[in-house]
Design a protein around this motif. Structure first.
Motif, mmCIF file in Angstrom:
data_model
loop_
_atom_site.group_PDB
_atom_site.id
_atom_site.type_symbol
_atom_site.label_atom_id
_atom_site.label_comp_id
_atom_site.label_asym_id
_atom_site.label_seq_id
_atom_site.Cartn_x
_atom_site.Cartn_y
_atom_site.Cartn_z
ATOM 1 N N ASP A 230 8.835 31.397 -8.566
ATOM 2 C CA ASP A 230 9.909 30.533 -7.802
ATOM 3 C C ASP A 230 10.124 29.154 -7.989
ATOM 4 O OD1 ASP A 230 7.921 29.390 -6.463
ATOM 5 O OD2 ASP A 230 7.917 30.541 -5.007
ATOM 6 N N THR A 231 11.470 28.522 -7.474
ATOM 7 C CA THR A 231 11.615 27.198 -7.509
ATOM 8 C C THR A 231 10.327 26.624 -7.402
ATOM 9 O OG1 THR A 231 13.841 27.925 -6.773
ATOM 10 C CG2 THR A 231 13.343 25.573 -6.766
ATOM 11 N N ALA A 232 9.634 26.670 -6.178
ATOM 12 C CA ALA A 232 8.641 25.693 -5.656
ATOM 13 C C ALA A 232 7.573 25.497 -7.151
ATOM 14 C CB ALA A 232 7.939 26.205 -4.720
ATOM 15 N N TYR A 233 7.248 26.756 -7.978
ATOM 16 C CA TYR A 233 6.737 26.470 -9.085
ATOM 17 C C TYR A 233 7.217 25.379 -10.015
ATOM 18 C CZ TYR A 233 4.632 27.392 -13.607
ATOM 19 O OH TYR A 233 3.916 27.064 -14.877
ATOM 20 N N PHE A 234 8.620 25.675 -10.301
ATOM 21 C CA PHE A 234 8.873 24.628 -11.278
ATOM 22 C C PHE A 234 9.212 23.185 -10.866
ATOM 23 C CE2 PHE A 234 10.493 29.033 -12.612
ATOM 24 C CZ PHE A 234 10.046 28.705 -14.006
ATOM 25 N N LEU A 235 9.163 23.161 -9.534
ATOM 26 C CA LEU A 235 9.462 21.782 -9.035
ATOM 27 C C LEU A 235 8.052 21.083 -9.110
ATOM 28 C CD1 LEU A 235 11.447 22.311 -5.740
ATOM 29 C CD2 LEU A 235 12.081 21.109 -7.820
ATOM 30 N N ARG A 236 6.932 21.961 -8.951
ATOM 31 C CA ARG A 236 5.521 21.150 -9.190
ATOM 32 C C ARG A 236 4.956 20.841 -10.351
ATOM 33 N NH1 ARG A 236 3.555 25.097 -3.973
ATOM 34 N NH2 ARG A 236 4.512 24.076 -2.408
ATOM 35 N N HIS A 237 5.434 21.421 -11.083
ATOM 36 C CA HIS A 237 4.825 21.376 -12.541
ATOM 37 C C HIS A 237 5.931 20.843 -13.475
ATOM 38 C CE1 HIS A 237 2.259 24.429 -10.654
ATOM 39 N NE2 HIS A 237 1.441 24.312 -11.514
ATOM 40 N N ASP A 238 5.378 20.039 -14.561
ATOM 41 C CA ASP A 238 6.240 19.281 -15.287
ATOM 42 C C ASP A 238 6.484 20.506 -16.739
ATOM 43 O OD1 ASP A 238 4.158 18.742 -17.287
ATOM 44 O OD2 ASP A 238 3.690 16.947 -16.484
ATOM 45 N N ALA A 239 7.531 20.086 -17.409
ATOM 46 C CA ALA A 239 7.871 20.924 -18.582
ATOM 47 C C ALA A 239 6.689 21.184 -19.368
ATOM 48 C CB ALA A 239 8.901 20.384 -19.185
ATOM 49 N N GLU A 240 5.988 20.379 -19.690
ATOM 50 C CA GLU A 240 4.836 20.466 -20.527
ATOM 51 C C GLU A 240 3.775 21.601 -20.154
ATOM 52 O OE1 GLU A 240 1.471 20.468 -23.244
ATOM 53 O OE2 GLU A 240 1.576 20.154 -21.114
ATOM 54 N N GLU A 241 3.402 21.562 -18.780
ATOM 55 C CA GLU A 241 2.386 22.430 -18.121
ATOM 56 C C GLU A 241 3.054 23.641 -17.942
ATOM 57 O OE1 GLU A 241 0.044 20.371 -14.630
ATOM 58 O OE2 GLU A 241 2.239 20.077 -14.382
ATOM 59 N N ILE A 242 4.409 23.866 -17.808
ATOM 60 C CA ILE A 242 4.960 25.026 -17.621
ATOM 61 C C ILE A 242 4.983 25.869 -19.115
ATOM 62 C CG2 ILE A 242 7.330 26.354 -17.328
ATOM 63 C CD1 ILE A 242 8.028 24.000 -15.402
ATOM 64 N N ALA A 243 5.262 25.108 -20.065
ATOM 65 C CA ALA A 243 5.207 25.606 -21.427
ATOM 66 C C ALA A 243 3.611 25.952 -21.744
ATOM 67 C CB ALA A 243 5.703 24.565 -22.510
ATOM 68 N N LEU B 171 0.971 -1.240 -0.033
ATOM 69 C CA LEU B 171 -0.080 0.006 -0.035
ATOM 70 C C LEU B 171 0.911 1.265 -0.042
ATOM 71 C CD1 LEU B 171 -2.679 -1.088 2.480
ATOM 72 C CD2 LEU B 171 -2.966 -1.074 0.109
ATOM 73 N N THR B 172 2.322 1.153 0.063
ATOM 74 C CA THR B 172 3.131 2.402 0.590
ATOM 75 C C THR B 172 3.140 3.146 -0.808
ATOM 76 O OG1 THR B 172 4.413 0.861 2.094
ATOM 77 C CG2 THR B 172 5.250 3.191 1.130
ATOM 78 N N MET B 173 3.522 2.562 -2.063
ATOM 79 C CA MET B 173 3.602 3.375 -3.069
ATOM 80 C C MET B 173 2.299 4.120 -3.476
ATOM 81 S SD MET B 173 5.432 2.299 -6.762
ATOM 82 C CE MET B 173 6.175 3.355 -7.600
ATOM 83 N N SER B 174 1.349 3.264 -3.450
ATOM 84 C CA SER B 174 -0.196 4.329 -3.822
ATOM 85 C C SER B 174 -0.117 5.467 -2.712
ATOM 86 C CB SER B 174 -1.116 3.193 -3.670
ATOM 87 O OG SER B 174 -2.576 3.844 -3.855
ATOM 88 N N ALA B 175 0.215 5.357 -1.581
ATOM 89 C CA ALA B 175 -0.278 6.191 -0.465
ATOM 90 C C ALA B 175 0.687 7.363 -0.806
ATOM 91 C CB ALA B 175 0.195 5.858 0.833
ATOM 92 N N VAL B 176 2.072 7.259 -1.149
ATOM 93 C CA VAL B 176 2.999 8.169 -1.500
ATOM 94 C C VAL B 176 2.591 9.175 -2.761
ATOM 95 C CG1 VAL B 176 5.152 8.868 -2.045
ATOM 96 C CG2 VAL B 176 4.929 7.067 -0.048
ATOM 97 N N ALA B 177 2.286 8.470 -3.716
ATOM 98 C CA ALA B 177 1.879 8.909 -5.104
ATOM 99 C C ALA B 177 0.651 9.743 -4.901
ATOM 100 C CB ALA B 177 1.820 7.930 -6.109
ATOM 101 N N GLN B 178 -0.225 9.363 -4.343
ATOM 102 C CA GLN B 178 -1.415 9.958 -4.289
ATOM 103 C C GLN B 178 -1.707 10.989 -3.143
ATOM 104 O OE1 GLN B 178 -5.043 7.366 -5.420
ATOM 105 N NE2 GLN B 178 -3.644 5.752 -5.237
ATOM 106 N N LYS B 179 -0.839 10.878 -2.225
ATOM 107 C CA LYS B 179 -1.180 12.043 -1.019
ATOM 108 C C LYS B 179 0.093 12.913 -0.632
ATOM 109 C CE LYS B 179 -4.147 8.517 0.976
ATOM 110 N NZ LYS B 179 -4.430 7.635 2.495
ATOM 111 N N GLN B 180 1.084 12.452 -1.319
ATOM 112 C CA GLN B 180 2.340 13.437 -0.882
ATOM 113 C C GLN B 180 2.897 14.252 -2.081
ATOM 114 O OE1 GLN B 180 5.439 11.889 1.653
ATOM 115 N NE2 GLN B 180 3.955 9.807 2.196
ATOM 116 N N ASP B 181 3.724 15.209 -1.587
ATOM 117 C CA ASP B 181 4.211 16.271 -2.624
ATOM 118 C C ASP B 181 5.370 15.499 -3.515
ATOM 119 O OD1 ASP B 181 4.811 18.306 -4.256
ATOM 120 O OD2 ASP B 181 5.245 19.606 -2.502
ATOM 121 N N LEU B 182 5.239 15.173 -4.578
ATOM 122 C CA LEU B 182 6.522 14.436 -5.194
ATOM 123 C C LEU B 182 7.413 15.450 -5.764
ATOM 124 C CD1 LEU B 182 4.469 11.777 -7.614
ATOM 125 C CD2 LEU B 182 5.014 11.687 -5.035
ATOM 126 N N SER B 183 7.161 16.667 -5.595
ATOM 127 C CA SER B 183 8.027 17.738 -5.769
ATOM 128 C C SER B 183 9.106 18.111 -4.539
ATOM 129 C CB SER B 183 7.157 18.901 -6.416
ATOM 130 O OG SER B 183 6.579 19.384 -5.259
#
Length: 860
Positions: free
Chosen positions: A639-652, A531-543
């Protein structure tokens, strides 16, 4: 009703009263005695008398016959069942010239009968039966009530002459297959129909109908006398039938009308009627449903066994010689057959070899009738001594190393071989999971997960999940994943953490079956952490590099990571067709890829790929025709937080929409269909304003969309740049496909944000029926992150329309700002995570008040 000399109103009232009183007496007697036969036969006898009295009162012509058919013809009437009647008339008789027929049918309803009737001659009956197997079946159970015996005898003679037992059986098998398909080919529905679903009464009735068509008999003792079932099987059939009778009677009495579905609304009431109490770990309804599912499984087993025996007896002898497979088995047509009927008695290990042979010879579609019977009888020989024998343990492991695994495992489960070999598995057979997102029993869910993993290893299904297929085909000893899947939920329902209990079971199994230390460690790791990977992926900040660092510390190696990813995808997909979606798939794949980089030695900043991400975004801008450095006026505010949380396609995408207006005077709203293939992405850019997140949640809720992901960002110059991923989980907007909603959202939401009205109070959305009967206890947890600068908030509640708006509204009232929101909907259960900031979070008194208000907002 128009009064006639033949139908005086006092007679109708008297018969109606007799019916009412008689049924009340029968129901009271049943409640006192629990005797199902007394009630079913008694109601049929009561109705017989009233119908015959009515027939006599009207002075019906002597040449006509009143016949009971269907279930009523069997002499069984459930408390709310309808009454199937045949008005049998001579050849050439014109019903129109006999007004008393119309009067009779009208009186049926006046008295209070729910009648299904037909008016036919014997020849017409046979003609209709030839066209419709349902009519043929009903006529097999025809029972004389009153009128002409001669006419009834003529019907019986014509029907016997027109009945081809083998043809009838084949037609009923086709009908059963169609009925199974209507019920998704499983007895394990959350709300099964105890009459029509696989494993229901119909599966028992088809046996008796076929027996009648063959002239074998009318009950289970007759079948035993003809050798179609053993004495023990006859007893099992009687017990299974009695349970279904009791269940259906109590369902009718509880609901007060004809109802054969075990809906959530009734399951607790039926459990009480059976005197089934809740246990420490299961509700009364869950105890009832496990009993039902196990009975349904037994019924499907016996149905297969007896129908196949009937078919074998009716089929002409095989003309071709059996094809020898080895010294123990042969093939007759496409069915596996024992060469020696005493094989299992002398060599119990051959039980497992049988399934191994079927896996290696995938052209075999099943087993012969005699092989099925012997296997069914031999299953009880799988005992502790059988399980300890090294030969049998080696054979069991070999089963998981074959290509055609899942059909073999399903057969082993169907015929109780798997549960006999693994008693822990036997305990979860038929165990329902009333968590509102598992739609299968625990054993069937495990079969689904193994099936999903197996498909990852098959090139034919590479188009479904190509990334999983690529990983699976490169994974050494991928059969170990099947073992892990077998044990991942095997401890459900015992109380305690099923992952830890299952870990212990898996470890004992691996060591006993000769797996190496490395193989055992992998299986145990997967069971404990499934259950660990599902919990991390769906509930935590992957950035957040710290999140990835912590997860990498759990998985430790690339092999563990790959195995856990594959099991997690298979597990989520195996819970319910509604739980998996492409967004969850993307989150899991993103977590896999960034953790892989960390395990390969990348530093935190390198791991996020910040510089590479920005460069990729610039390349996408060039691809769309934008000049170099056009992004600078906007990016200097991010700031850096924005670029960490969004992927390149979203940023573009954001940059293309905003590069020429970084200080836009009016709100900018842009929407597009999701680049990952499902749902909508919405971007909102506006000078920050109070209650913005709550206002946006309320707007999307009104449209009927669920928010699956929200990234809330405030730029250095005070603008909100918020991104949302929206889905329509109930598909009630099918008349307006996603792409057709884009213009509406862009216009209306921009207008709403220009002149925002006062924030509306949340309205409690309508709850689904499932949630009303299986509510989730609301939970709120707020804790500081490791730096102490932000707070992580997790909520669990029953999902409903407008739930997220209610949460956002509450946070707004307390002055809490949302930075990210991850929305996880598991069936009817919401498990949402938020990254939040606000002054009230640092003070105990105000934090407690916030939690109390949130719990109130989450109440159903």
């Amino acid at each position: 009703m128009q009064q006639t000399p033949e139908s005086p109103p006092d007679v109708v009232a008297e018969l109606r009263n007799s019916l009412k009183q008689g049924q009340a007496v029968l129901e009271d007697a049943y409640r006192n005695s629990g005797n199902a036969t007394l009630l079913l036969k008694g109601r049929a006898h009561l109705v017989d008398g009233i119908l015959c009295d009515l027939w006599s009162c009207l002075g019906m012509p002597s040449g006509l016959t009143l016949v009971a058919v269907g279930g009523y013809g069997r002499g069984e009437l459930y408390p709310a069942s309808d009454i199937d009647l045949l008005l049998l008339v001579p050849e050439g008789f014109d019903p129109v010239i006999e007004p008393r027929l119309e009067t009779l049918i009208g009186l049926f309803w006046d008295i209070g009968f729910d009648v299904g009737h037909s008016v036919r001659s014997p020849l017409q009956c046979i003609e209709e039966a030839t066209r419709d197997i349902t009519v043929h079946t009903a006529l097999l159970e025809a029972r004389f009530l009153t009128g002409s015996h001669t006419l009834f005898a003529e019907l019986g003679a014509r029907l016997a002459a027109a009945t081809d037992p083998l043809k009838f059986l084949k037609a009923k098998q086709l009908e059963q297959a169609e009925r199974y398909a209507r019920h998704n080919d499983t007895p394990y529905s959350l709300e099964p129909n105890c009459k029509e679903s696989p494993g229901g009464q119909r599966d028992l009735q088809i046996i008796m109908w076929a027996a009648r068509a063959c002239g074998i008999g009318h009950d289970w003792r007759d079948l035993a006398a003809h050798g179609l079932v053993t004495t023990e099987e006859a007893r099992q059939l009687v017990r299974a039938e009695e349970f279904l009778r009791q269940l259906r009677i109590r369902l009718h009495l509880l609901v007060g009308r004809r109802e054969d579905r075990l809906l959530f609304d009734y399951q607790e009431g039926i459990a009480r009627a059976f005197n089934l109490s809740a246990t420490a770990t299961r509700r009364g309804a869950e105890v009832l449903m496990q009993r039902y599912y196990r009975n349904a499984k037994l019924v499907t087993q016996l149905n297969t066994l007896v129908v196949q025996n009937l078919e074998a007896g009716l089929m002409p002898p095989q003309q071709s010689e059996p094809r020898i497979i080895d010294e123990e088995f042969q093939a007759i047509g496409d069915l596996l057959d024992l060469r020696d009927i005493e094989l299992f008695r002398h060599q119990p290990a051959a039980i497992l070899r049988l399934f191994l042979v079927m896996q290696r010879h995938h052209e075999l579609k099943g087993m012969t009738a005699r092989t099925l019977r012997v296997l069914w009888q031999a299953r009880l020989s799988i005992n502790a001594e059988f399980r300890r024998r090294p030969e049998n343990r080696a054979l069991f492991i070999q089963l998981f190393q074959q290509e055609h695994l899942i059909n073999g495992l399903r057969r082993m489960n169907q015929y109780d071989i798997l549960g006999q070999y693994l008693p822990a598995f036997g305990r979860i057979v038929g165990q329902m999971q009333h968590d509102l997102f598992h739609v299968y029993t625990v054993d069937q869910h495990i079969m689904q997960v193994i099936r999903n993993l197996r498909r990852f290893a098959m090139p034919d299904f590479a188009h479904e999940y190509p990334f999983c297929t690529r990983l699976m085909t490169a994974f050494d000893d991928h059969w170990l994943l099947y073992i892990a899947a077998l044990f991942h939920d095997i401890a459900k329902g015992r109380g305690g953490d099923h992952s830890k209990l299952g870990k212990a079971d898996a470890g004992r199994f691996c060591r006993a079956h000769g797996l190496s230390g490395e193989q055992t460690e992998l299986v145990v790791f997967l069971v404990q952490n499934h259950l660990t990977m599902s919990a991390v992926a769906q509930k935590q900040d992957l950035s957040d590099p710290d999140v990835i660092e912590a997860f990498a510390a759990i998985v430790k190696t690339e092999r563990h990571l790959t195995a856990l990813y594959l099991l997690t995808v298979a597990d989520i997909r195996g819970t319910s067709p509604k739980v998996w979606n492409v967004w969850k798939g993307k989150l899991l794949e993103d977590l896999y890829r960034v953790t892989l980089l960390r395990l390969q030695g990348k530093a935190p900043l390198e791991m996020t790929g910040l510089a590479e991400k920005q460069e990729e975004a610039r390349s996408l801008l060039r691809y769309h025709g934008l000049e170099a450095e056009v992004e600078k006026p906007l990016w200097q505010h991010l700031d850096t937080a924005y670029f960490l949380r969004h992927d390149a396609e979203e940023i573009a995408w954001h940059t293309r929409m905003l590069y020429y207006r970084p200080a836009a005077a009016e709100p900018v709203v842009r929407a597009r269909t999701n680049t990952i293939g499902e749902g909508l992405q919405v971007m909102v850019y506006t000078p920050d304003q109070p209650a913005l997140f709550a206002r946006l949640c309320g707007y999307f809720a009104k449209l009927g969309y669920s928010i699956f992901d929200a990234k809330i960002h405030t730029t250095r110059h005070g603008f909100a740049l918020d991104s949302f991923v929206l889905f329509d989980p109930q598909e009630h907007l099918d008349h307006l496909p996603y792409r057709d909603m884009i213009a509406l959202i862009e216009h209306d939401l921009a207008e709403l944000l220009k002149n925002p009205p006062p924030l509306e109070a949340p309205v409690r959305g309508r709850l689904s029926r499932q949630v009303r009967h299986f509510p989730v206890q609301p939970q709120v947890e707020i804790r500081a992150d490791e730096r102490g600068s932000r707070y992580l908030m997790s909520i669990t509640a029953s999902d409903r329309p407008g739930l997220l708006f209610a949460v956002a509204h509450t946070l707004c009232r307390h002055g809490i700002a949302v930075q990210t929101a991850k929305i996880v909907t598991l069936g009817e259960r919401a498990e949402d995570s938020f990254l939040i900031t606000g002054e009230e979070l640092s003070q105990t008194s105000t934090l407690v008040r916030l939690e109390q208000d949130l719990l109130e907002a989450l109440q159903v």
